[in-house]
Design a protein around this motif. Structure first.
Motif, PDB file in Angstrom:
ATOM      1  N   LEU A 115     -11.130 -16.335   1.024  1.00 28.26           N
ATOM      2  CA  LEU A 115     -11.079 -14.876   1.085  1.00 28.26           C
ATOM      3  C   LEU A 115     -10.155 -14.351  -0.005  1.00 28.26           C
ATOM      4  CD1 LEU A 115     -11.614 -12.129   2.456  1.00 28.26           C
ATOM      5  CD2 LEU A 115      -9.720 -12.675   4.032  1.00 28.26           C
ATOM      6  N   VAL A 116     -10.646 -13.403  -0.795  1.00 23.60           N
ATOM      7  CA  VAL A 116      -9.878 -12.820  -1.895  1.00 23.60           C
ATOM      8  C   VAL A 116      -9.816 -11.309  -1.676  1.00 23.60           C
ATOM      9  CG1 VAL A 116      -9.703 -12.494  -4.391  1.00 23.60           C
ATOM     10  CG2 VAL A 116     -10.645 -14.636  -3.468  1.00 23.60           C
ATOM     11  N   TRP A 117      -8.591 -10.799  -1.505  1.00 23.93           N
ATOM     12  CA  TRP A 117      -8.389  -9.360  -1.372  1.00 23.93           C
ATOM     13  C   TRP A 117      -8.226  -8.732  -2.749  1.00 23.93           C
ATOM     14  CZ3 TRP A 117      -9.286  -7.086   3.109  1.00 23.93           C
ATOM     15  CH2 TRP A 117      -9.149  -7.811   4.301  1.00 23.93           C
ATOM     16  N   LEU A 118      -8.759  -7.519  -2.883  1.00 23.92           N
ATOM     17  CA  LEU A 118      -8.683  -6.778  -4.141  1.00 23.92           C
ATOM     18  C   LEU A 118      -7.901  -5.492  -3.925  1.00 23.92           C
ATOM     19  CD1 LEU A 118     -12.344  -7.203  -5.476  1.00 23.92           C
ATOM     20  CD2 LEU A 118     -10.309  -8.531  -6.097  1.00 23.92           C
ATOM     21  N   TYR A 119      -7.142  -5.109  -4.968  1.00 29.20           N
ATOM     22  CA  TYR A 119      -6.305  -3.913  -4.915  1.00 29.20           C
ATOM     23  C   TYR A 119      -6.605  -3.058  -6.137  1.00 29.20           C
ATOM     24  CZ  TYR A 119      -3.852  -7.167  -1.832  1.00 29.20           C
ATOM     25  OH  TYR A 119      -3.557  -8.096  -0.864  1.00 29.20           O
ATOM     26  N   LEU A 120      -6.424  -1.774  -5.992  1.00 31.51           N
ATOM     27  CA  LEU A 120      -6.603  -0.878  -7.127  1.00 31.51           C
ATOM     28  C   LEU A 120      -5.455  -1.075  -8.117  1.00 31.51           C
ATOM     29  CD1 LEU A 120      -7.826   2.565  -5.702  1.00 31.51           C
ATOM     30  CD2 LEU A 120      -9.062   1.001  -7.203  1.00 31.51           C
ATOM     31  N   ALA A 121      -5.821  -1.351  -9.356  1.00 33.13           N
ATOM     32  CA  ALA A 121      -4.793  -1.552 -10.383  1.00 33.13           C
ATOM     33  C   ALA A 121      -3.962  -0.291 -10.572  1.00 33.13           C
ATOM     34  CB  ALA A 121      -5.462  -1.961 -11.699  1.00 33.13           C
ATOM     35  N   GLU A 122      -4.594   0.846 -10.468  1.00 34.03           N
ATOM     36  CA  GLU A 122      -3.887   2.114 -10.633  1.00 34.03           C
ATOM     37  C   GLU A 122      -2.817   2.288  -9.553  1.00 34.03           C
ATOM     38  OE1 GLU A 122      -5.466   6.487 -11.817  1.00 34.03           O
ATOM     39  OE2 GLU A 122      -6.145   5.750  -9.867  1.00 34.03           O
ATOM     40  N   GLU A 123      -3.120   1.926  -8.312  1.00 34.12           N
ATOM     41  CA  GLU A 123      -2.146   2.064  -7.226  1.00 34.12           C
ATOM     42  C   GLU A 123      -0.994   1.066  -7.379  1.00 34.12           C
ATOM     43  OE1 GLU A 123      -5.150   3.685  -3.691  1.00 34.12           O
ATOM     44  OE2 GLU A 123      -4.242   1.694  -3.575  1.00 34.12           O
ATOM     45  N   LEU A 124      -1.289  -0.122  -7.854  1.00 30.94           N
ATOM     46  CA  LEU A 124      -0.219  -1.108  -8.044  1.00 30.94           C
ATOM     47  C   LEU A 124       0.774  -0.634  -9.099  1.00 30.94           C
ATOM     48  CD1 LEU A 124      -2.235  -4.453  -7.910  1.00 30.94           C
ATOM     49  CD2 LEU A 124      -1.025  -3.282  -6.052  1.00 30.94           C
ATOM     50  N   ARG A 125       0.269  -0.064 -10.165  1.00 27.59           N
ATOM     51  CA  ARG A 125       1.174   0.434 -11.209  1.00 27.59           C
ATOM     52  C   ARG A 125       2.029   1.589 -10.684  1.00 27.59           C
ATOM     53  NH1 ARG A 125      -3.269  -0.766 -14.884  1.00 27.59           N
ATOM     54  NH2 ARG A 125      -4.131   1.294 -14.412  1.00 27.59           N
ATOM     55  N   GLN A 126       1.406   2.467  -9.890  1.00 29.54           N
ATOM     56  CA  GLN A 126       2.171   3.586  -9.342  1.00 29.54           C
ATOM     57  C   GLN A 126       3.242   3.108  -8.368  1.00 29.54           C
ATOM     58  OE1 GLN A 126      -0.787   6.186  -7.610  1.00 29.54           O
ATOM     59  NE2 GLN A 126      -1.582   6.868  -9.593  1.00 29.54           N
ATOM     60  N   PHE A 127       2.922   2.086  -7.549  1.00 34.74           N
ATOM     61  CA  PHE A 127       3.913   1.555  -6.604  1.00 34.74           C
ATOM     62  C   PHE A 127       5.091   0.944  -7.353  1.00 34.74           C
ATOM     63  CE2 PHE A 127       5.749  -1.622  -3.822  1.00 34.74           C
ATOM     64  CZ  PHE A 127       5.788  -0.987  -2.593  1.00 34.74           C
ATOM     65  N   ALA A 128       4.785   0.217  -8.407  1.00 32.18           N
ATOM     66  CA  ALA A 128       5.876  -0.410  -9.163  1.00 32.18           C
ATOM     67  C   ALA A 128       6.698   0.609  -9.929  1.00 32.18           C
ATOM     68  CB  ALA A 128       5.306  -1.446 -10.125  1.00 32.18           C
ATOM     69  N   ALA A 129       6.109   1.727 -10.327  1.00 32.78           N
ATOM     70  CA  ALA A 129       6.831   2.732 -11.104  1.00 32.78           C
ATOM     71  C   ALA A 129       7.720   3.610 -10.242  1.00 32.78           C
ATOM     72  CB  ALA A 129       5.835   3.604 -11.873  1.00 32.78           C
ATOM     73  N   ASP A 130       7.499   3.629  -8.934  1.00 35.09           N
ATOM     74  CA  ASP A 130       8.290   4.477  -8.044  1.00 35.09           C
ATOM     75  C   ASP A 130       9.626   3.796  -7.755  1.00 35.09           C
ATOM     76  OD1 ASP A 130       9.310   6.195  -6.152  1.00 35.09           O
ATOM     77  OD2 ASP A 130       7.449   6.279  -4.970  1.00 35.09           O
ATOM     78  N   GLU A 131      10.747   4.492  -8.041  1.00 37.30           N
ATOM     79  CA  GLU A 131      12.078   3.919  -7.862  1.00 37.30           C
ATOM     80  C   GLU A 131      12.401   3.642  -6.397  1.00 37.30           C
ATOM     81  OE1 GLU A 131      14.865   6.493  -9.681  1.00 37.30           O
ATOM     82  OE2 GLU A 131      14.160   6.132 -11.747  1.00 37.30           O
ATOM     83  N   LYS A 132      11.766   4.367  -5.478  1.00 38.21           N
ATOM     84  CA  LYS A 132      12.042   4.134  -4.063  1.00 38.21           C
ATOM     85  C   LYS A 132      11.540   2.771  -3.588  1.00 38.21           C
ATOM     86  CE  LYS A 132       9.874   7.796  -2.806  1.00 38.21           C
ATOM     87  NZ  LYS A 132       9.280   8.876  -1.950  1.00 38.21           N
ATOM     88  N   ASN A 133      10.637   2.175  -4.351  1.00 37.16           N
ATOM     89  CA  ASN A 133      10.081   0.877  -3.966  1.00 37.16           C
ATOM     90  C   ASN A 133      10.809  -0.295  -4.632  1.00 37.16           C
ATOM     91  OD1 ASN A 133       8.076   2.192  -2.453  1.00 37.16           O
ATOM     92  ND2 ASN A 133       6.763   2.396  -4.273  1.00 37.16           N
ATOM     93  N   ALA A 134      11.879  -0.014  -5.341  1.00 37.28           N
ATOM     94  CA  ALA A 134      12.603  -1.091  -6.024  1.00 37.28           C
ATOM     95  C   ALA A 134      13.116  -2.163  -5.062  1.00 37.28           C
ATOM     96  CB  ALA A 134      13.752  -0.499  -6.846  1.00 37.28           C
ATOM     97  N   PRO A 135      13.613  -1.819  -3.846  1.00 39.13           N
ATOM     98  CA  PRO A 135      14.082  -2.883  -2.936  1.00 39.13           C
ATOM     99  C   PRO A 135      12.976  -3.845  -2.501  1.00 39.13           C
ATOM    100  CG  PRO A 135      14.963  -0.755  -2.268  1.00 39.13           C
ATOM    101  CD  PRO A 135      13.934  -0.484  -3.320  1.00 39.13           C
TER     102      PRO A 135
END
Length: 345
Positions: A115-135
């Motif tokens: 089983l291979v899950w897929l994620y939106l590349a656009e959402e992953l970049r936005q999650f990583a760019a948000d400073e609140k998600n740094a922890p």
């Protein structure tokens, strides 16, 4: 040769296959774009599917960065590629997805059945760019999340179900029965039968049931797809049942489920006396009785005093008298009389 150009109307409907070709997308990418609302569709007037108008194709083509921008907005990646985009290990991305911080957009099975899950590349970049998600990206995860992780929590399938349900409801539009079928597709069939007991409504929902998100080629894969697409948590089942009951009420108010037309009983009238004979049976004419010959009538009718009728010796020859050969010439009566006189003399 502008005079020979045939103008196509803006409301011309195109199939998803042709629309994907016109937009430079693969078929899965177009399906994802429809689910995300990046490409708008309309109901197919000739069937249960969806169509894309030419005006929508022209709108997407006129946007800046077409077609690269559209293709990048629906780009789905697996964990290794997504981890590279987020600059984290692939194991960290999978942990965040199990804890519900990242939501899969689709899935598939590798040629080895994994089983291979897929994620939106656009959402992953936005999650990583948000400073609140740094922890969540560096160092140890917060204690609360680590406690949930120790219990074996895995919210990937549930979060995918919630997201995919939104895709389905967006595509079916205002069709209340199609919305009901989309909700029912995430519940166990036995639970759906408890709420929808009418057999015609069950059949109608079965016809409108969405297709599986992936192609199933093996029994093991089919079982796994069933577990992914069927709600299992009690609270998830409760809110799906509640939404299904409400959607069913709205669907019934919109229009009832199709039912077979009742048969009109045929009234059988008694046949007219002149037409009493069954039309498929031809009445045979009565055979007329042939009139008896006078001799036969005299033999058949008794005398007035009741004595039996007299039989003529001519009608029944004496069987005990030997037959006399008839000489050539003369009648039989004369030759018989002469022979008798000769025997007397």
């Amino acid at each position: 040769m502008a005079g020979n150009t045939v103008a196509r109307p803006d409301n011309a409907l195109w199939t998803t296959t042709r629309a994907a070709r016109e937009l430079g997308l693969k078929r899965p990418e177009l399906e994802l774009a429809l689910g995300l609302g990046r490409v708008r569709s309309v109901p197919d007037p000739s069937g249960p599917g969806r169509r894309i108008t030419r005006a929508e194709i022209d709108r997407l083509r006129s946007e800046n960065g077409f077609p690269e921008a559209l293709r990048e907005s629906v780009r789905a990646v697996a964990a290794p590629t997504g981890a590279t985009l987020m600059d984290v290990p692939a194991v960290r991305l999978s942990r965040l997805a199990r804890l519900g911080l990242l939501v899969p957009v689709s899935f598939y099975f590798s040629r080895y059945g994994a089983l291979v899950w897929l994620y939106l590349a656009e959402e992953l970049r936005q999650f990583a760019a948000d400073e609140k998600n740094a922890p969540y990206l560096k160092g140890r995860l917060p204690e609360g999340l680590r406690g949930q992780e120790r219990t074996g929590l895995d919210l990937r399938a549930r979060n995918w179900r919630g997201r995919h349900l939104g895709f389905l409801l967006r595509q079916v539009g205002d069709d209340a029965w199609a919305q009901t079928a989309a909700l029912a597709s995430f519940l166990d069939p036995a639970l759906v039968s408890d709420l929808v007991q009418d057999p015609y409504e069950q059949a109608h929902l079965g016809r409108l049931r969405p297709l599986p998100p992936v192609r199933v080629s093996a029994s093991r894969t089919a079982d796994l797809v069933t577990r992914i697409t069927t709600a299992s948590d009690p609270d998830e089942i409760d809110w799906l049942r509640t939404d299904l009951a409400q959607a069913l009420t709205e669907a019934r108010a919109q229009h009832p489920a199709p039912r077979p037309e009742p048969r009109t009983p045929q009234l059988h009238h008694p046949p007219h006396p002149a037409e009493a004979t069954h039309p498929t049976q031809v009445a045979r004419p009565t055979r007329p009785t042939r009139p008896a010959r006078p001799a036969q009538a005299a033999q058949a009718s008794p005398a007035p005093d009741g004595t039996p009728p007299h039989r003529s010796p001519v009608s029944e020859p004496d069987c005990n008298r030997p037959a006399v050969p008839t000489p050539r010439g003369g009648s039989r009566e004369s030759r018989g009389l002469l022979g008798w006189l000769r025997r007397r003399s």
